[in-house]
Motif scaffolding. Structure first.
Motif, PDB file in Angstrom:
ATOM      1  N   MET A  16       0.848  -1.188   0.000  1.00  0.00           N
ATOM      2  CA  MET A  16       0.000   0.000   0.000  1.00  0.00           C
ATOM      3  C   MET A  16       0.851   1.193   0.000  1.00  0.00           C
ATOM      4  O   MET A  16       0.537   2.175  -0.674  1.00  0.00           O
ATOM      5  CB  MET A  16      -0.897   0.021   1.264  1.00  0.00           C
ATOM      6  N   ASP A  17       1.899   1.184   0.800  1.00  0.00           N
ATOM      7  CA  ASP A  17       2.798   2.352   0.845  1.00  0.00           C
ATOM      8  C   ASP A  17       3.455   2.533  -0.499  1.00  0.00           C
ATOM      9  O   ASP A  17       3.669   3.658  -0.954  1.00  0.00           O
ATOM     10  CB  ASP A  17       3.859   2.137   1.952  1.00  0.00           C
ATOM     11  N   GLU A  71       2.261   1.867  -3.445  1.00  0.00           N
ATOM     12  CA  GLU A  71       1.248   2.412  -4.399  1.00  0.00           C
ATOM     13  C   GLU A  71       1.026   3.880  -4.159  1.00  0.00           C
ATOM     14  O   GLU A  71       0.947   4.667  -5.107  1.00  0.00           O
ATOM     15  CB  GLU A  71      -0.059   1.607  -4.217  1.00  0.00           C
ATOM     16  N   ASN A  72       0.979   4.305  -2.895  1.00  0.00           N
ATOM     17  CA  ASN A  72       0.789   5.758  -2.593  1.00  0.00           C
ATOM     18  C   ASN A  72       1.988   6.534  -3.050  1.00  0.00           C
ATOM     19  O   ASN A  72       1.884   7.668  -3.532  1.00  0.00           O
ATOM     20  CB  ASN A  72       0.581   5.941  -1.086  1.00  0.00           C
ATOM     21  N   PHE A  73       3.125   5.925  -2.853  1.00  0.00           N
ATOM     22  CA  PHE A  73       4.350   6.616  -3.262  1.00  0.00           C
ATOM     23  C   PHE A  73       4.344   6.804  -4.774  1.00  0.00           C
ATOM     24  O   PHE A  73       4.735   7.864  -5.266  1.00  0.00           O
ATOM     25  CB  PHE A  73       5.550   5.761  -2.774  1.00  0.00           C
ATOM     26  N   SER A  74       3.941   5.800  -5.470  1.00  0.00           N
ATOM     27  CA  SER A  74       3.933   5.908  -6.943  1.00  0.00           C
ATOM     28  C   SER A  74       2.959   7.002  -7.389  1.00  0.00           C
ATOM     29  O   SER A  74       3.225   7.763  -8.333  1.00  0.00           O
ATOM     30  CB  SER A  74       3.502   4.554  -7.564  1.00  0.00           C
ATOM     31  N   ARG A  75       1.835   7.089  -6.748  1.00  0.00           N
ATOM     32  CA  ARG A  75       0.837   8.138  -7.112  1.00  0.00           C
ATOM     33  C   ARG A  75       1.407   9.526  -6.846  1.00  0.00           C
ATOM     34  O   ARG A  75       1.253  10.446  -7.629  1.00  0.00           O
ATOM     35  CB  ARG A  75      -0.462   7.908  -6.314  1.00  0.00           C
ATOM     36  N   LYS A  76       2.033   9.709  -5.684  1.00  0.00           N
ATOM     37  CA  LYS A  76       2.593  11.010  -5.332  1.00  0.00           C
ATOM     38  C   LYS A  76       3.694  11.386  -6.307  1.00  0.00           C
ATOM     39  O   LYS A  76       3.839  12.544  -6.707  1.00  0.00           O
ATOM     40  CB  LYS A  76       3.118  10.992  -3.897  1.00  0.00           C
TER      41      LYS A  76
END
Length: 268
Positions: free
Chosen positions: A1-2, A4-9
């Motif tokens: 999950m972390d 995926e959020n990093f990739s979005r940011k």
């Protein structure tokens, strides 16, 4: 999950950086709009409304004369003008055809006509005597072979008397012979008068007396001019003598007329 959020940011960061880079570029973010290439001509628009009338302009040059119009109807007849001068006499016309032959004449009865002519001569002789009686007795005229004389019983000054004789067609009497002088003297005496004006005046120094027609009186002694000399005009007495008198005096006078002239109707 972390992860995926990093990739979005990270994707969001990279997108913002790209956007920021584009917006800071002068060519793209400048407020001035650069002209594009010339487009194709558009279609002709519809006709607009009529505009307001402008101010009156200065007068133009005079145009050329137009063509003549058609002939109008005949107008009413005007007033009759004044009568013109009389024209010249025209030429003689062509002679007409000869007339028909007349009837034969009758035989002349000359004896009868001679009698009629003889009676006419007698009547003419009587008429002449009647005319002479009329002139001598009724009208009071005297005459010689070439003159008529009329005694005017209207007292006038010398100049007025001469003018009155001229208006009658003659002049003041101018006796030039013993016979005419005697005739006038008897004329004055028969009218119970003493003195009348005659057509004679005192002339220049070289010519003592002048008739009213401008002729000089050459022989003054033959007429018995009496003294005293009281004026520049001449009068005749009932005895035939002449004397000078003031031209301003008023008295009767004798007019003289030539027989070859027609005596006016107002001679009396």
């Amino acid at each position: 999950m972390d992860g995926e959020n990093f990739s979005r940011k990270l994707f969001l960061f990279l997108f913002l950086c790209h956007v920021n880079q584009v917006c800071t570029t002068t060519e793209v973010c400048s407020n001035s709009i650069l002209p594009g290439p010339k487009g194709d001509p558009g279609e002709v628009g519809t006709e607009g409304e009529e505009g307001r009338m402008g101010k009156t302009g200065p007068p133009g040059l005079q145009g050329l004369n137009g063509e003549y119009g058609e002939k109008g109807d005949v107008g009413p007849m005007g007033k009759i003008g004044p009568i013109g001068d009389r024209g010249d006499k025209g030429q003689h016309g062509v002679p007409g055809p000869p007339g028909m032959k007349g009837k034969p004449g009758t035989t002349c009865d000359c004896g009868r006509y001679r009698k009629v002519v003889g009676q006419m001569d007698v009547n003419i002789s009587k008429l002449k005597k009647a005319i002479k009686f009329l002139k001598n007795v009724i009208l009071g005229i005297r005459e010689t072979e070439d003159k008529f004389y009329l005694l005017v019983k209207e007292p006038r000054k010398y100049g007025e008397a001469n003018l009155n004789c001229k208006l009658r067609g003659g002049s003041l009497a101018m006796p030039r012979s013993t016979e005419s002088n005697t005739l006038l003297a008897n004329y004055i005496s028969e009218a119970d008068l003493t003195l009348v004006f005659i057509g004679l005046q005192v002339g220049e120094s070289e010519v003592r007396y002048m008739y009213v027609d401008g002729e000089p009186l050459l022989n003054t002694t033959a007429w018995g001019l009496q003294e005293p000399h009281r004026g520049n005009c001449v009068q005749m007495s009932n005895t035939g003598y002449w004397s000078q008198v003031d031209c301003g005096a008023a008295q009767y006078y004798i007019c003289e007329f030539d027989k070859n002239k027609k005596i006016p109707a107002n001679v009396m």
